[in-house]
Design an enzyme around this catalytic site. Structure first.
Site, mmCIF file in Angstrom:
data_model
loop_
_atom_site.group_PDB
_atom_site.id
_atom_site.type_symbol
_atom_site.label_atom_id
_atom_site.label_comp_id
_atom_site.label_asym_id
_atom_site.label_seq_id
_atom_site.Cartn_x
_atom_site.Cartn_y
_atom_site.Cartn_z
ATOM 1 N N ARG A 199 0.808 -1.224 0.000
ATOM 2 C CA ARG A 199 0.000 0.000 0.000
ATOM 3 C C ARG A 199 0.839 1.270 0.000
ATOM 4 N NH1 ARG A 199 -3.323 -3.007 3.794
ATOM 5 N NH2 ARG A 199 -5.158 -3.823 2.707
ATOM 6 N N LYS A 211 3.206 11.569 -11.267
ATOM 7 C CA LYS A 211 2.444 10.601 -12.055
ATOM 8 C C LYS A 211 3.260 9.319 -12.205
ATOM 9 C CE LYS A 211 -0.548 13.406 -15.023
ATOM 10 N NZ LYS A 211 -0.899 13.747 -16.420
ATOM 11 N N GLU A 239 9.639 17.679 -24.762
ATOM 12 C CA GLU A 239 8.880 18.098 -23.582
ATOM 13 C C GLU A 239 9.327 19.490 -23.121
ATOM 14 O OE1 GLU A 239 6.301 16.793 -22.292
ATOM 15 O OE2 GLU A 239 6.281 14.661 -22.827
ATOM 16 N N LYS A 244 7.099 23.085 -14.974
ATOM 17 C CA LYS A 244 6.244 21.963 -14.586
ATOM 18 C C LYS A 244 5.940 21.993 -13.096
ATOM 19 C CE LYS A 244 5.360 17.065 -14.954
ATOM 20 N NZ LYS A 244 5.662 15.784 -15.623
ATOM 21 N N GLU A 274 -4.509 17.258 -11.459
ATOM 22 C CA GLU A 274 -4.916 17.505 -12.849
ATOM 23 C C GLU A 274 -6.419 17.763 -12.981
ATOM 24 O OE1 GLU A 274 -4.284 15.495 -17.234
ATOM 25 O OE2 GLU A 274 -2.907 14.950 -15.649
ATOM 26 N N ARG A 323 -3.106 21.916 -14.641
ATOM 27 C CA ARG A 323 -2.135 20.865 -14.963
ATOM 28 C C ARG A 323 -2.411 20.240 -16.330
ATOM 29 N NH1 ARG A 323 0.683 16.316 -11.091
ATOM 30 N NH2 ARG A 323 1.794 15.239 -12.756
ATOM 31 N N ASN A 338 -0.543 18.595 -21.048
ATOM 32 C CA ASN A 338 -0.943 17.591 -22.035
ATOM 33 C C ASN A 338 -0.864 18.096 -23.466
ATOM 34 O OD1 ASN A 338 -1.648 15.364 -20.290
ATOM 35 N ND2 ASN A 338 -3.385 16.571 -19.609
ATOM 36 N N HIS A 381 -0.105 15.758 -26.411
ATOM 37 C CA HIS A 381 -0.176 14.372 -25.951
ATOM 38 C C HIS A 381 -1.417 13.616 -26.426
ATOM 39 C CE1 HIS A 381 3.151 15.639 -23.480
ATOM 40 N NE2 HIS A 381 3.275 14.440 -22.963
ATOM 41 N N HIS A 422 0.008 10.515 -28.066
ATOM 42 C CA HIS A 422 -0.195 9.168 -27.520
ATOM 43 C C HIS A 422 -0.849 8.248 -28.544
ATOM 44 C CE1 HIS A 422 0.049 10.243 -22.942
ATOM 45 N NE2 HIS A 422 1.230 9.941 -23.457
ATOM 46 N N HIS A 455 8.830 8.406 -26.949
ATOM 47 C CA HIS A 455 7.702 9.224 -26.483
ATOM 48 C C HIS A 455 7.818 10.673 -26.930
ATOM 49 C CE1 HIS A 455 4.616 10.835 -23.843
ATOM 50 N NE2 HIS A 455 5.504 11.683 -23.350
#
Length: 352
Positions: free
Chosen positions: A109, A131, A173, A213, A223, A227, A231, A234, A238, A253
């Site tokens: 956990r 993330k 990025e 960032k 987000e 935030r 993206n 993306h 993606h 990426h």
């Protein structure tokens, strides 16, 4: 969600020792991939805190960012006697920090972890912001959690050994961060000499990019608002990345994000009034440094379907982050099939 401590290192060994000391633990584990185990871990031999640490080595590249690899890390932690008071050090690129962060977030956990990114992409993006996750069912980062590292150490000396393709992947990025921040930062990024890298200047640019960032993540850690600016590029990127992976021709990426920005800047011109000259300057930079991604009109429907799986979507409506201008962000913008197909047409006609 707690804020991450991000350290732009000047003396890596000392600062790593201090970061580990701030995370009391009963056992330390170091996660690397096959490349960083061979190339980067030896550079940390003088760090006393790593003496006796358990080593976990996984396959390199994004193809290993999956459930099977995640399970192998869980097993290695369990077999190695890790407890809820253990600490995981992720030494590697974005795949290692994403997967390692998720392994730490879910093992017993949640255990503490520290990121030590070794690629430009990981330094300015993947390792920062909390993330974590893995790819699943053919989709990028489909399973994951928000779980910030106890610390992120940015040591730009690692970049001296980075090959050009991986350097450019991370730089995409940084370019995104320029587009969502200031015209000055955007122009500086476009003007940087990729053929004669000034590493001292790059160090300051990386620090500035990380700060962009960090400021956004601090304001909106989960987000729900600003935030989403991160993206940019993306949604389409993606889709390109997932299509390439499914077709057995995986792409880095950052390259996919760069190509995605071409399409999304076109949509920004079309729908948000982004200056066409600034779009052309950015597209020219991407074309000159990243080449193109080949696909034809028979794959438009598949790309569109992949975009519908994007995590930013609501009720099946494709959501974009677009720009009114450099630094003027338009969140939660929608585009229909016709506009998206027009952007794909623009990409193929402009990028060659």
């Amino acid at each position: 969600m707690n804020n991450q401590e991000v350290i732009l290192c000047e003396r890596l060994a000392t600062e790593l020792e201090q970061a580990i000391a701030r995370c009391p633990n009963d056992r330390l584990f170091v996660l690397t991939d096959e490349h960083t185990h061979r190339l980067c871990l030896p550079l940390l031999q003088g760090v006393g805190a790593l003496k006796g640490a358990g080593e976990i080595v996984i396959g390199a590249e994004d193809a290993h960012k999956n459930l099977a690899t995640l399970a192998s890390v869980w097993k290695a932690l369990s077999d190695g006697g890790a407890t809820r008071h253990s600490l995981l050090l992720n030494l590697g690129g974005g795949m290692v920090t994403d997967l390692g962060g998720f392994a730490a977030a879910t093992f017993k956990r949640g255990i503490a972890y520290v990121n030590l990114p070794t690629t430009l992409l990981a330094m300015v993006d993947a390792a920062v912001g909390g993330k974590t996750g893995i790819n699943f069912n053919g989709l990028k980062n489909e399973i994951g959690a928000f779980a910030p590292a106890a610390a992120v150490l940015i040591a730009t000396d690692f970049l001296r050994t980075l090959d050009r393709r991986n350097f450019l992947s991370g730089y995409a990025e940084m370019l995104k961060h320029g587009l969502i921040s200031t015209a000055e930062h955007w122009a500086e990024l476009l003007a940087f000499d990729m053929d004669n890298v000034d590493y001292e200047r790059l160090r300051h640019m990386v620090g500035r990019s990380v700060q962009v960032k960090q400021n956004i993540v601090r304001e909106d850690p989960l987000e729900r608002g600003i935030r989403k600016a991160l993206n940019l590029g993306h949604t389409v990127g993606h889709a390109f990345e997932s299509l390439a992976l499914a077709q057995g021709r995986p792409v880095l990426h950052g390259y996919a994000v760069a190509w995605g920005m071409v399409c999304e800047l076109y949509l920004s011109v079309l729908q948000a009034g982004f200056p066409s000259e600034r779009m052309r300057q950015t597209v020219r930079f991407v074309r000159d440094h990243y080449g193109s991604f080949s696909f034809d009109c028979t794959e438009y429907d598949r790309l569109y379907a992949l975009m519908t799986h994007d995590k930013k979507n609501t009720a099946g409506v494709i959501n974009f982050t677009l720009l009114k201008d450099v630094g003027r962000i338009a969140l939660d913008q929608t585009a229909g099939r016709e506009a998206i197909f027009e952007a794909l047409d623009f990409f193929r006609e402009t990028m060659g």
